[in-house]
Design an enzyme around this catalytic site. Structure first.
Site, PDB file in Angstrom:
ATOM      1  N   ASN A  39       0.711  -1.220   0.032  1.00  0.00           N
ATOM      2  CA  ASN A  39       0.047   0.036  -0.019  1.00  0.00           C
ATOM      3  C   ASN A  39       0.868   1.102   0.255  1.00  0.00           C
ATOM      4  O   ASN A  39       1.851   1.263   0.695  1.00  0.00           O
ATOM      5  CB  ASN A  39      -1.220  -0.086   0.990  1.00  0.00           C
ATOM      6  CG  ASN A  39      -0.482  -0.033   2.425  1.00  0.00           C
ATOM      7  OD1 ASN A  39       0.414  -0.662   2.797  1.00  0.00           O
ATOM      8  ND2 ASN A  39      -0.976   0.659   3.324  1.00  0.00           N
ATOM      9  N   ASN A  42      -1.194   8.443   0.398  1.00  0.00           N
ATOM     10  CA  ASN A  42      -1.158   9.809   0.198  1.00  0.00           C
ATOM     11  C   ASN A  42      -1.974  10.690   1.142  1.00  0.00           C
ATOM     12  O   ASN A  42      -2.952  10.398   1.385  1.00  0.00           O
ATOM     13  CB  ASN A  42      -1.542  10.039  -1.468  1.00  0.00           C
ATOM     14  CG  ASN A  42      -1.439  11.145  -2.048  1.00  0.00           C
ATOM     15  OD1 ASN A  42      -1.915  12.447  -1.509  1.00  0.00           O
ATOM     16  ND2 ASN A  42      -0.569  11.247  -3.049  1.00  0.00           N
ATOM     17  N   CYS A  50      -3.846   0.769  -2.843  1.00  0.00           N
ATOM     18  CA  CYS A  50      -3.953  -0.722  -1.954  1.00  0.00           C
ATOM     19  C   CYS A  50      -2.667  -1.739  -2.480  1.00  0.00           C
ATOM     20  O   CYS A  50      -2.258  -1.642  -3.647  1.00  0.00           O
ATOM     21  CB  CYS A  50      -5.127  -1.407  -2.219  1.00  0.00           C
ATOM     22  SG  CYS A  50      -6.532  -0.488  -1.564  1.00  0.00           S
ATOM     23  N   GLU A  52      -2.981  -4.826  -2.881  1.00  0.00           N
ATOM     24  CA  GLU A  52      -3.252  -5.923  -4.140  1.00  0.00           C
ATOM     25  C   GLU A  52      -3.268  -5.327  -5.598  1.00  0.00           C
ATOM     26  O   GLU A  52      -2.819  -5.692  -6.486  1.00  0.00           O
ATOM     27  CB  GLU A  52      -4.732  -6.173  -3.974  1.00  0.00           C
ATOM     28  CG  GLU A  52      -5.006  -7.052  -2.692  1.00  0.00           C
ATOM     29  CD  GLU A  52      -5.113  -6.087  -1.361  1.00  0.00           C
ATOM     30  OE1 GLU A  52      -5.658  -6.651  -0.532  1.00  0.00           O
ATOM     31  OE2 GLU A  52      -4.675  -5.054  -1.232  1.00  0.00           O
TER      32      GLU A  52
END
Length: 130
Positions: A39, A42, A50, A52
């Site tokens: 991850n 910001n 993320c 993934e």
């Protein structure tokens, strides 16, 4: 490299200065190559990425578009599941029977398929008007 070790390793590189919730993900492409992502937060929430999604982006950047296995790990009391958006992303690149292993740093693991994580997924067939 195993998916577990790739996810644990990349998790350490996560940029999570706001939530302090580091997540690592590793996916195996159909070719057998392992791609990892972490991850990246910001300050302008929700503009982060993320783990993934990062792993999927690495796979696609390498020229692959199908995944065959997923491993996600975070420092949480129980294994951490992918968020809703990532479930949809996983469904875009993996079949419903692809196994997603969710884990925490204590070694607790739970496995589910993409189909179990996202029943009734919106897919390309919904776009086909015949």
């Amino acid at each position: 490299m195993s998916l577990k070790s790739a996810a644990l390793t990349v998790r350490e590189n996560a940029h999570a200065p706001y939530s302090r919730f580091k997540v690592g993900a590793a996916i195996r492409g159909a070719s057998g190559v392992v791609y990892a992502g972490c991850n990246v937060e910001n300050i302008a929430y929700p503009e982060g990425t993320c783990a993934e999604a990062g792993a999927i982006a690495a796979m696609v950047a390498a020229g692959e578009t199908r995944l065959s296995e997923v491993y996600v790990v975070a420092d949480s009391p129980a294994p951490v599941p992918p968020c809703g958006g990532c479930r949809q992303k996983l469904a875009e690149f993996g079949d419903p029977d692809v196994v997603v292993t969710m884990a925490n740093l204590d070694g607790v693991e739970t496995a589910m398929t993409i189909g179990q994580l996202l029943p009734g997924a919106f897919g390309a067939a919904h776009m086909d008007k015949g």
